[in-house]
Design a protein around this motif. Structure first.
Motif, PDB file in Angstrom:
ATOM      1  N   LEU A 134       0.865  -1.182   0.000  1.00  0.00           N
ATOM      2  CA  LEU A 134       0.000   0.000   0.000  1.00  0.00           C
ATOM      3  C   LEU A 134       0.905   1.238   0.000  1.00  0.00           C
ATOM      4  O   LEU A 134       1.209   1.795   1.050  1.00  0.00           O
ATOM      5  N   PRO A 135       1.333   1.702  -1.179  1.00  0.00           N
ATOM      6  CA  PRO A 135       2.329   2.772  -1.236  1.00  0.00           C
ATOM      7  C   PRO A 135       1.778   4.184  -1.086  1.00  0.00           C
ATOM      8  O   PRO A 135       2.549   5.134  -0.967  1.00  0.00           O
ATOM      9  N   ASP A 136       0.443   4.326  -1.090  1.00  0.00           N
ATOM     10  CA  ASP A 136      -0.131   5.671  -1.053  1.00  0.00           C
ATOM     11  C   ASP A 136      -1.469   5.650  -0.320  1.00  0.00           C
ATOM     12  O   ASP A 136      -2.031   4.577  -0.041  1.00  0.00           O
ATOM     13  N   PRO A 137      -2.017   6.812   0.027  1.00  0.00           N
ATOM     14  CA  PRO A 137      -3.295   6.853   0.763  1.00  0.00           C
ATOM     15  C   PRO A 137      -4.444   6.188   0.018  1.00  0.00           C
ATOM     16  O   PRO A 137      -5.325   5.582   0.649  1.00  0.00           O
ATOM     17  N   GLN A 138      -4.445   6.278  -1.304  1.00  0.00           N
ATOM     18  CA  GLN A 138      -5.564   5.716  -2.072  1.00  0.00           C
ATOM     19  C   GLN A 138      -5.629   4.198  -1.952  1.00  0.00           C
ATOM     20  O   GLN A 138      -6.704   3.618  -1.723  1.00  0.00           O
ATOM     21  N   SER A 139      -4.473   3.549  -2.092  1.00  0.00           N
ATOM     22  CA  SER A 139      -4.469   2.084  -1.978  1.00  0.00           C
ATOM     23  C   SER A 139      -4.778   1.655  -0.549  1.00  0.00           C
ATOM     24  O   SER A 139      -5.458   0.641  -0.324  1.00  0.00           O
TER      25      SER A 139
END
Length: 348
Positions: free
Chosen positions: A234-239
């Motif tokens: 999960l590399p970013d807030p969206q994922s």
């Protein structure tokens, strides 16, 4: 002779050179160089003449060129290679490094690796070509053996946040496993038995250490590790937001979340707020972030002492630059749990 750097009509402006300063002051280029470098044997009269010429021509020394003539070869430049300069962790780390570098009259050039091993190779190569005195790196590559030659030829490298692989080098890390263990124990001690883990990309060493801490805490409290409760990559807030939504939609949703990176924490909170669950599902995040203490509820975090990490790393780098050839060391900086409210929400 006209020594002005002003170009004639239609001509580009030209920077004044040491040759221009020498001609205007009536001395040799060698004398100009000695004045610029503060050599004490230059007479006051010559120093004054050269200084006046420098001021008149607005001469700026070429530090990159002069560094090649220095006996120590120093350029007074270091490279700081970060995951992402926009990330709060990276920004604080950069500030700490810059604070110490300023005391050493050294410039810091920062770049983002974006978790791209190829980008790491490119930026390291660029730093070496610019003859930096040393490199501080939050690495992305799976193997750092390519740096053997640079370290042997005198360019020290200090790793931050993640240890080197395939290379013996100094590293300044936080207590990842212990910090994660403390976070999960905190949730368990507030009554939670259904605790999920959400983390960054699985290839990152810090993620593995934080998973170990999560599992150690579950075992310590006699809690089962349920299938599907660990969400990685999960590399970013969206994922992260999507992963939390999937957990909440499962047959047995967790009552508490341990979010093992600040961008993951932000994405998790976005989903909880969107569903009106931000005061019903407990959250403890790893890494503090701006406005964490202004949200409702305020976000409980396991905070890294990023200023301390950055300060230790750059101090170690300057020790290496100064000639310290002791065996490489690993430094671990403890974390601290900051209870603000989100991690103290009881289970239903």
């Amino acid at each position: 002779m006209d020594h002005s750097t002003q170009g004639r009509s239609g001509e580009p402006l030209r920077r004044a050179t040491m040759r221009d300063v020498a001609a205007l002051s009536g001395v040799s280029i060698k004398t100009v160089s000695r004045v610029i470098n503060g050599v004490s044997t230059v007479s006051d009269e010559l120093r004054e003449r050269v200084s006046k010429a420098i001021a008149q021509l607005d001469f700026q020394p070429n530090l990159a060129a002069s560094s090649l003539r220095r006996t120590d070869g120093a350029t007074r430049q270091i490279a700081l290679l970060l995951e992402d300069v926009a990330n709060p962790f990276s920004a604080t780390l950069s500030r700490a490094v810059e604070n110490v570098a300023r005391e050493h009259d050294t410039l810091v050039f920062a770049g983002s690796l974006d978790e791209d091993p190829q980008r790491e190779l490119e930026l390291v190569r660029a730093a070496i070509l610019h003859r930096v005195d040393g490199i501080i790196i939050v690495p992305a590559a799976p193997d750092h053996g390519y740096l053997h030659r640079e370290i042997r030829t005198g360019t020290p490298v200090v790793f931050v946040d993640r240890p080197p692989r395939g290379l013996a080098a100094d590293a300044v890390l936080c207590s990842n496993a212990e910090g994660a263990r403390e976070a999960v124990l905190h949730l368990a001690d507030h009554g939670h038995t259904e605790i999920a883990f959400l983390g960054d990309e699985h290839v990152i060493s810090t993620v593995d250490e934080r998973v170990q801490g999560y599992r150690a805490a579950l075992a310590e409290r006699g809690l089962p590790e349920r299938p599907g409760r660990i969400a990685l990559d999960l590399p970013d807030p969206q994922s992260a937001a999507r992963a939390v939504a999937a957990l909440l939609d499962a047959d047995h949703p967790p009552t508490a979340l341990f979010t093992a990176q600040n961008l993951v924490t932000i994405g998790a909170i976005q989903t909880l707020q969107a569903r009106g669950l931000h005061e019903r599902v407990a959250v403890v995040g790893f890494d503090d972030f701006p406005m964490a203490d202004l949200m409702a509820p305020k976000v409980t975090v396991v905070a890294q002492d990023v200023m301390r990490i950055g300060t230790l790393a750059v101090q170690r780098l300057f020790e290496r630059i100064a000639g310290d050839d002791a065996p490489p060391r690993e430094f671990r900086v403890p974390t601290s749990l900051i209870a603000r409210g989100s991690g103290e929400i009881p289970p239903p």
